[in-house]
Scaffold this active site. Sequence first.
Site, PDB file in Angstrom:
ATOM      1  N   CYS A 115      34.098 -16.093  32.707  1.00 28.51           N
ATOM      2  CA  CYS A 115      35.329 -16.811  33.070  1.00 28.51           C
ATOM      3  C   CYS A 115      35.103 -17.887  34.126  1.00 28.51           C
ATOM      4  O   CYS A 115      35.507 -19.045  33.951  1.00 28.51           O
ATOM      5  CB  CYS A 115      36.398 -15.814  33.510  1.00 28.51           C
ATOM      6  SG  CYS A 115      36.034 -14.908  35.041  1.00 28.51           S
ATOM      7  N   HIS A 175      39.294 -12.651  37.666  1.00 30.47           N
ATOM      8  CA  HIS A 175      39.362 -13.406  36.411  1.00 30.47           C
ATOM      9  C   HIS A 175      40.039 -14.744  36.655  1.00 30.47           C
ATOM     10  O   HIS A 175      40.884 -14.869  37.551  1.00 30.47           O
ATOM     11  CB  HIS A 175      40.129 -12.620  35.343  1.00 30.47           C
ATOM     12  CG  HIS A 175      40.035 -13.244  33.979  1.00 30.47           C
ATOM     13  ND1 HIS A 175      38.854 -13.310  33.278  1.00 30.47           N
ATOM     14  CD2 HIS A 175      40.965 -13.854  33.197  1.00 30.47           C
ATOM     15  CE1 HIS A 175      39.056 -13.919  32.112  1.00 30.47           C
ATOM     16  NE2 HIS A 175      40.332 -14.271  32.061  1.00 30.47           N
ATOM     17  N   HIS A 184      40.458 -19.778  28.507  1.00 36.42           N
ATOM     18  CA  HIS A 184      39.626 -18.899  29.334  1.00 36.42           C
ATOM     19  C   HIS A 184      38.609 -18.166  28.475  1.00 36.42           C
ATOM     20  O   HIS A 184      38.710 -18.125  27.242  1.00 36.42           O
ATOM     21  CB  HIS A 184      40.481 -17.913  30.127  1.00 36.42           C
ATOM     22  CG  HIS A 184      41.146 -16.841  29.312  1.00 36.42           C
ATOM     23  ND1 HIS A 184      41.393 -15.573  29.788  1.00 36.42           N
ATOM     24  CD2 HIS A 184      41.617 -16.841  28.033  1.00 36.42           C
ATOM     25  CE1 HIS A 184      42.000 -14.846  28.864  1.00 36.42           C
ATOM     26  NE2 HIS A 184      42.146 -15.588  27.798  1.00 36.42           N
TER      27      HIS A 184
END
Length: 395
Positions: free
Chosen positions: A307, A355, A367
């Site tokens: 990520c 994240h 993402h």
Amino acid sequence: MASHRKSRTPGTRVAGIRTPALATAALTSVALLSQTADATPGDDRPSLEEVEKKVGDLYRQAESATEKYNAAKEKTTKQRKRVDTLLDDVAQRTQKLNEARAELGSYAAAQYRTGAGMPETATFLLAETPQDVFDQRQVLDRMTGRQKAAVDDYVTQQTETMKKRQEATESLRTLTETQGDLKTAKATVQKKLADARELLSKLTAEEKARLAAIEKRKQEEAARKAAELARQQAAQEQAREEAAQQSGGTSESSGSGSTGSADTPPADAPPADSSYATKAEKALAFARAQIGKPYVWGATGPGSYDCSGLTQAAWKAAGVSLPRTTYDQVNAGTTVPVSQAQPGDLVFFYDDVTHVGIYIGNGMMIHAPKPGTYVREESIYYDGDSAIHSIVRPA
């Protein structure tokens, strides 16, 4: 939200993390209750509810360990460069020390040839430390100017060489520690992912189908929330433009994330910045080009990403340097409310910020979700409203 999560006081963040999308797909309370009811009495096999929660926890722990791995890897790389630089410096200074020693040796040899006793210069070659040299002050007083200069040079080179050797030794010790942290984080990620795969592999086809159905319902709900946010933002933008026209002025859009009254944007709203929009377009163009590439923990491209590796690479394409980890990226810009998110902003998730995705507008982001998935577009509500930690404008 899942029944096992604790509610949060608005505006307050408590240490802890929630599970990414795929791992939390089965954390809908209604589904969990239905699965518990289906469990066979006396069956030692874990219920679907237990598997769902355990898998979610494992993926959550793996993602946290991934960011620790990224941080340790970055630190290890920097420390290794420092060690290499210090070792090169030590080698150069050792060469200079040898040259200074050779010059002192030439004076000692000359004194031997003249028939003198123990050459005064030679006593300094036997000194083990610079202090040993300075302790022989009487001998120094009897030396010529050139001899003293040679001794001074020798002492200087000896002092600097010892200092750099000590620094190199300490840096090597630090490097060993960071390499240990890197190894530990890597082992943790691999272990958590292996455990999650093992649990999932034990599910029956029917159980996997039920999990998939829960995931689909969750995605539909997330998409509904994203669409609602997009409608609100569009209405607010239109109201702002109408107000500007009525007052005879011109509208200055602050992007798809503008909110507030129809007349005036909120006091904390960042000013419109056309240069940011230009950079954001480049970052988003890069991110879109990566859609379909696999998530691989610790990866920074070009064939795969995790990520934070994706967001770092996307903004690098726009000429903006972001730190490597989510922990640092969250501090690399201006924090704005979710309602004011603009394309290009970074969307961070979970209380321990493990994240991140890049906002594309209309409540959606790009993402790299987690192992087993691919870079994709998804609602910023993919794991529920409360999973969103913050929105950060990086440039």
